[in-house]
Design a protein around this motif. Sequence first.
Motif, mmCIF file in Angstrom:
data_model
loop_
_atom_site.group_PDB
_atom_site.id
_atom_site.type_symbol
_atom_site.label_atom_id
_atom_site.label_comp_id
_atom_site.label_asym_id
_atom_site.label_seq_id
_atom_site.Cartn_x
_atom_site.Cartn_y
_atom_site.Cartn_z
ATOM 1 N N HIS A 57 0.818 -1.208 0.000
ATOM 2 C CA HIS A 57 0.000 0.000 0.000
ATOM 3 C C HIS A 57 0.857 1.266 0.000
ATOM 4 O O HIS A 57 0.458 2.293 -0.547
ATOM 5 C CB HIS A 57 -0.924 -0.002 1.228
ATOM 6 C CG HIS A 57 -1.820 1.193 1.297
ATOM 7 N ND1 HIS A 57 -2.856 1.399 0.401
ATOM 8 C CD2 HIS A 57 -1.845 2.260 2.141
ATOM 9 C CE1 HIS A 57 -3.476 2.527 0.699
ATOM 10 N NE2 HIS A 57 -2.879 3.071 1.746
ATOM 11 N N MET A 198 -3.916 12.572 7.177
ATOM 12 C CA MET A 198 -4.474 11.221 7.099
ATOM 13 C C MET A 198 -4.794 10.685 8.495
ATOM 14 O O MET A 198 -4.287 11.178 9.504
ATOM 15 C CB MET A 198 -3.500 10.287 6.386
ATOM 16 C CG MET A 198 -3.071 10.754 5.009
ATOM 17 S SD MET A 198 -4.428 10.858 3.817
ATOM 18 C CE MET A 198 -3.623 11.731 2.461
ATOM 19 N N GLU A 199 -5.624 9.659 8.534
ATOM 20 C CA GLU A 199 -6.102 9.137 9.818
ATOM 21 C C GLU A 199 -4.981 8.507 10.638
ATOM 22 O O GLU A 199 -4.856 8.763 11.839
ATOM 23 C CB GLU A 199 -7.216 8.120 9.591
ATOM 24 C CG GLU A 199 -7.831 7.598 10.878
ATOM 25 C CD GLU A 199 -8.970 6.624 10.641
ATOM 26 O OE1 GLU A 199 -9.584 6.175 11.633
ATOM 27 O OE2 GLU A 199 -9.242 6.298 9.460
ATOM 28 N N LEU A 203 -1.564 6.463 3.487
ATOM 29 C CA LEU A 203 -2.477 6.981 2.480
ATOM 30 C C LEU A 203 -3.878 6.438 2.697
ATOM 31 O O LEU A 203 -4.092 5.217 2.705
ATOM 32 C CB LEU A 203 -1.972 6.614 1.084
ATOM 33 C CG LEU A 203 -0.728 7.387 0.631
ATOM 34 C CD1 LEU A 203 -0.007 6.629 -0.473
ATOM 35 C CD2 LEU A 203 -1.108 8.783 0.176
ATOM 36 N N ASP A 204 -4.832 7.339 2.906
ATOM 37 C CA ASP A 204 -6.216 6.929 3.131
ATOM 38 C C ASP A 204 -6.855 6.451 1.831
ATOM 39 O O ASP A 204 -6.411 6.794 0.726
ATOM 40 C CB ASP A 204 -7.034 8.093 3.698
ATOM 41 C CG ASP A 204 -6.739 8.354 5.163
ATOM 42 O OD1 ASP A 204 -6.096 7.494 5.794
ATOM 43 O OD2 ASP A 204 -7.139 9.418 5.674
ATOM 44 N N THR A 205 -7.938 5.676 1.982
ATOM 45 C CA THR A 205 -8.723 5.189 0.852
ATOM 46 C C THR A 205 -10.120 5.771 0.942
ATOM 47 O O THR A 205 -10.786 5.602 1.971
ATOM 48 C CB THR A 205 -8.803 3.653 0.871
ATOM 49 O OG1 THR A 205 -7.477 3.115 0.777
ATOM 50 C CG2 THR A 205 -9.639 3.133 -0.281
ATOM 51 N N PRO A 206 -10.615 6.454 -0.099
ATOM 52 C CA PRO A 206 -11.973 7.018 -0.035
ATOM 53 C C PRO A 206 -13.027 5.923 -0.145
ATOM 54 O O PRO A 206 -12.843 4.946 -0.879
ATOM 55 C CB PRO A 206 -12.020 7.950 -1.248
ATOM 56 C CG PRO A 206 -11.010 7.393 -2.195
ATOM 57 C CD PRO A 206 -9.930 6.782 -1.359
ATOM 58 N N HIS A 207 -14.119 6.101 0.575
ATOM 59 C CA HIS A 207 -15.210 5.120 0.548
ATOM 60 C C HIS A 207 -16.502 5.707 0.017
ATOM 61 O O HIS A 207 -17.569 5.106 0.169
ATOM 62 C CB HIS A 207 -15.423 4.546 1.950
ATOM 63 C CG HIS A 207 -14.249 3.775 2.471
ATOM 64 N ND1 HIS A 207 -13.883 2.549 1.964
ATOM 65 C CD2 HIS A 207 -13.328 4.065 3.424
ATOM 66 C CE1 HIS A 207 -12.807 2.104 2.592
ATOM 67 N NE2 HIS A 207 -12.450 3.013 3.485
ATOM 68 N N HIS A 212 -12.093 13.861 -2.102
ATOM 69 C CA HIS A 212 -11.326 13.955 -0.857
ATOM 70 C C HIS A 212 -10.014 14.675 -1.178
ATOM 71 O O HIS A 212 -9.060 14.064 -1.663
ATOM 72 C CB HIS A 212 -11.063 12.559 -0.289
ATOM 73 C CG HIS A 212 -12.320 11.826 0.073
ATOM 74 N ND1 HIS A 212 -12.838 11.829 1.347
ATOM 75 C CD2 HIS A 212 -13.163 11.077 -0.678
ATOM 76 C CE1 HIS A 212 -13.945 11.100 1.379
ATOM 77 N NE2 HIS A 212 -14.164 10.639 0.156
ATOM 78 N N ARG A 214 -7.583 15.910 0.531
ATOM 79 C CA ARG A 214 -6.325 15.510 1.160
ATOM 80 C C ARG A 214 -5.725 14.309 0.438
ATOM 81 O O ARG A 214 -4.493 14.194 0.318
ATOM 82 C CB ARG A 214 -6.557 15.194 2.645
ATOM 83 C CG ARG A 214 -7.282 13.907 2.936
ATOM 84 C CD ARG A 214 -7.552 13.710 4.419
ATOM 85 N NE ARG A 214 -8.007 12.373 4.708
ATOM 86 C CZ ARG A 214 -9.252 11.923 4.492
ATOM 87 N NH1 ARG A 214 -10.155 12.746 3.970
ATOM 88 N NH2 ARG A 214 -9.576 10.689 4.784
ATOM 89 N N ILE A 215 -6.569 13.406 -0.065
ATOM 90 C CA ILE A 215 -6.071 12.238 -0.800
ATOM 91 C C ILE A 215 -5.621 12.650 -2.196
ATOM 92 O O ILE A 215 -4.566 12.215 -2.679
ATOM 93 C CB ILE A 215 -7.158 11.148 -0.858
ATOM 94 C CG1 ILE A 215 -7.567 10.728 0.561
ATOM 95 C CG2 ILE A 215 -6.660 9.936 -1.646
ATOM 96 C CD1 ILE A 215 -8.694 9.718 0.609
ATOM 97 N N CYS A 280 3.969 8.538 9.424
ATOM 98 C CA CYS A 280 4.043 9.418 8.246
ATOM 99 C C CYS A 280 5.422 9.353 7.604
ATOM 100 O O CYS A 280 5.552 9.227 6.381
ATOM 101 C CB CYS A 280 3.730 10.864 8.650
ATOM 102 S SG CYS A 280 2.036 11.163 9.182
#
Length: 397
Positions: A57, A198-199, A203-207, A212, A214-215, A280
């Motif tokens: 990832h 990010m959380e 790297l976050d994944t949009p749902h 988004h 920030r992504i 990070c």
Amino acid sequence: MQHASERFHAFDALRASMMLLGVALHSATAYSTFPDVWWLKDPVTSHWLDAFLLFLHSFRLPAFFVMSGFFAALLIGRRGWQGFLENRAARLGLPFLLGMLFLYPVLKVASVFCYFLVRQPDAWNRTLGWLGEGRLERAIEPMHLWFLEILMWLCLAAAPLAPRLTRWLGRTWFRSVLTNRFAPLFWGLLTFLTLLPMEFGILDTPHNFAPHFRIIGAYAVFFAFGWGLYCHRESLPLLRSAGWPHVALALLFTFFTIGAIDRQVANRAVRDWPAFLATCAGTALTAWFMIFGLIGLFLRYCSQPSARHRYLSDSAYWLYIVHPPVLVALQIPMMPLPWPAEVKALIGLFAAVPILLASYHYFVRSTWIGVILNGRKYPVPAQTTAIETCLEPQASV
């Protein structure tokens, strides 16, 4: 410098490899301890697969977006912004819409069935009841195709800015940074800053389908780097010196990142800032050392024309788009089996890939679907020659 019409074989192969790694990643997600990362969750899980997922990832899609930026700059230089947007609408937008139309219902129903299968008796009737409540359309999400949405946003932004991007990234500062031994650290610092929103520092994944930012911003760094790489394509031979040492460093940073994430998970009630910042940093450094390492290795070993590489490159898009239902169909029968998670993941991967390649060979490559995905239709005789050559260990043209 390569001629304008010449193919960048190494980068074709790299882009396709990153897409194909998505099949390996999703074969493992069903057996990781991470919740809500795949359509089903097998009772047998493995922390080793957690590490494998985090490693993939951290660099897979970043490297893909580097290649996307590279080929976007190439395409807009050849066709102009209007031709560029028309091409992106056909090659990104149409597969996204068709994938949502045909794949989402199948995957969502399979996911709900698997949820009831391990929790409730009579899973089929519970699934039918769920459908009867009209919940299918209320749960719609971009699935594994969310990266196409991000890429479309970046292409829409890049089209009007193309002259400025080319002018700015084409300056000598980019080449100086590109060829510097500390280049992964420079770009890693930029990515570190984009990971702060990010959380968990990865790297976050949009749902959902909302943009988004920030992504989008995080992947824009990789996209811009690829654009600049095209502007300085005459310097590509200088990147051949990168390779296995960069990959080895990326692996070390991955284990550093895993430890930081474990610490975050253990202290979820409050933000563990040292662990978050370490995550990070580890994620950013893993991504960029892998990107430079992979670019060096693919330039070194895959720069020559190869029928095998070209065939796999052409098939990669189709394999990635349709692999989830094939994997899920293979994973469901294995759920009751007490086999190790790693064994199940490997079985799913090695059983899915031949099925996917066969579907591409017989139902896509010489059809209108192949035109959408590959930009052209291959006649059946050429198709047969290509796949036979692909299967020969030393085949090349």
